[in-house]
Design a protein around this motif. Structure first.
Motif, short mmCIF file in Angstrom:
data_model
loop_
_atom_site.label_atom_id
_atom_site.label_comp_id
_atom_site.label_asym_id
_atom_site.label_seq_id
_atom_site.Cartn_x
_atom_site.Cartn_y
_atom_site.Cartn_z
N GLY A 156 56.17 -18.76 108.15
CA GLY A 156 56.14 -19.93 107.29
C GLY A 156 55.37 -21.09 107.88
N ILE A 157 55.43 -22.18 107.15
CA ILE A 157 54.77 -23.42 107.54
C ILE A 157 55.82 -24.52 107.56
N ASP A 189 58.81 -29.53 120.59
CA ASP A 189 60.03 -28.75 120.83
C ASP A 189 60.25 -27.74 119.70
N ILE A 190 60.04 -28.19 118.47
CA ILE A 190 60.19 -27.30 117.31
C ILE A 190 59.21 -26.14 117.45
N ARG A 191 57.95 -26.45 117.77
CA ARG A 191 56.92 -25.41 117.93
C ARG A 191 57.34 -24.40 119.00
N GLU A 192 57.90 -24.90 120.08
CA GLU A 192 58.30 -24.03 121.19
C GLU A 192 59.40 -23.05 120.78
N TYR A 193 60.34 -23.49 119.94
CA TYR A 193 61.47 -22.65 119.54
C TYR A 193 61.18 -21.75 118.34
N GLU A 236 54.90 -16.54 114.25
CA GLU A 236 54.47 -16.38 112.86
C GLU A 236 54.54 -17.68 112.06
N PHE A 237 55.07 -18.73 112.66
CA PHE A 237 55.17 -20.02 111.99
C PHE A 237 54.06 -20.95 112.48
N GLU A 238 53.61 -21.81 111.58
CA GLU A 238 52.65 -22.85 111.94
C GLU A 238 53.26 -24.19 111.57
N ILE A 239 52.78 -25.24 112.22
CA ILE A 239 53.25 -26.59 111.92
C ILE A 239 52.08 -27.40 111.40
N LEU A 240 52.31 -28.10 110.30
CA LEU A 240 51.37 -29.10 109.81
C LEU A 240 51.96 -30.44 110.20
N GLN A 270 49.18 -24.85 120.43
CA GLN A 270 48.92 -23.65 119.64
C GLN A 270 49.82 -23.61 118.40
N GLY A 271 49.26 -23.31 117.23
CA GLY A 271 50.04 -23.17 116.01
C GLY A 271 50.35 -24.49 115.34
N VAL A 272 49.64 -25.57 115.72
CA VAL A 272 49.86 -26.89 115.11
C VAL A 272 48.53 -27.41 114.57
#
Length: 182
Positions: free
Chosen positions: A48-49, A63-67, A71-75, A89-91
């Motif tokens: 998800g995103i 912290d959210i990204r780390e946990y 398969e998840f990305e952050i906007l 990575q992933g942001v």
């Protein structure tokens, strides 16, 4: 599919962004005000995103990204001075103040990339190992030898049998070999 979670410390902001996305034709899975809520909601999804601000009530976006699973990305929606030059990575960053058009386009782009990655994973799972290919070839050659089939007929037979029995082609080939070797 609604694999988007909107998370901001102020619920009104999160609800406004959710409403913008919904009006733009993008489903939203849920709205959160804490990182713990984000992680709990993400546990119910495969991918998800997360659309969030720089800091939640209980943790930073890093912290959210780390946990989160990979398969998840952050906007990340924040002012440019808080955006860390894309090194996480992933942001993906979106500078404040955001324009509706930019938000919708960025989320659609991220969803499209997620679908592409999902399709790649699915195709990779379909690829057979050399051992599996050899087993299927052995079953086909046995069918060709004992039943006077062409290679194409033997292949179609395995395909149809696997569909009829609800098994994959490898399992069907194993059954054919087991039955015909007796």
């Amino acid at each position: 599919m609604n694999e988007i979670i909107v998370a901001f410390p102020k619920k009104e902001i999160a609800i406004n962004i959710r409403n913008i996305l919904v009006r733009g034709g993008i489903d939203v899975y849920g709205v959160c005000t804490t990182g713990a809520q984000v992680l709990h909601m993400a546990d119910t999804l495969d991918e998800g995103i997360i659309i969030c601000g720089y800091r939640m009530q209980d943790m930073m976006y890093t912290d959210i990204r780390e946990y989160l699973p990979k398969e998840f990305e952050i906007l990340l929606v924040t002012s440019p001075d808080k955006w860390s030059d894309g090194s996480v990575q992933g942001v993906i960053g979106l500078s404040m103040p955001i324009k509706v058009h930019d938000l919708i386009n960025t989320v659609e782009m991220m969803l499209q990339n997620m679908r592409r990655r999902r399709k790649k994973r699915h195709e990779a799972a379909k690829q057979r190992s050399p051992e599996e290919k050899a087993l299927i070839a052995k079953a086909k050659s046995l069918l060709m030898e004992r039943n006077n089939m062409t290679e194409e007929e033997a292949h179609r037979y395995l395909q149809k049998s696997s569909m009829d029995s609800g098994t994959n082609m490898l399992e069907t080939a194993q059954m054919v070999l087991t039955i015909m070797d007796e």
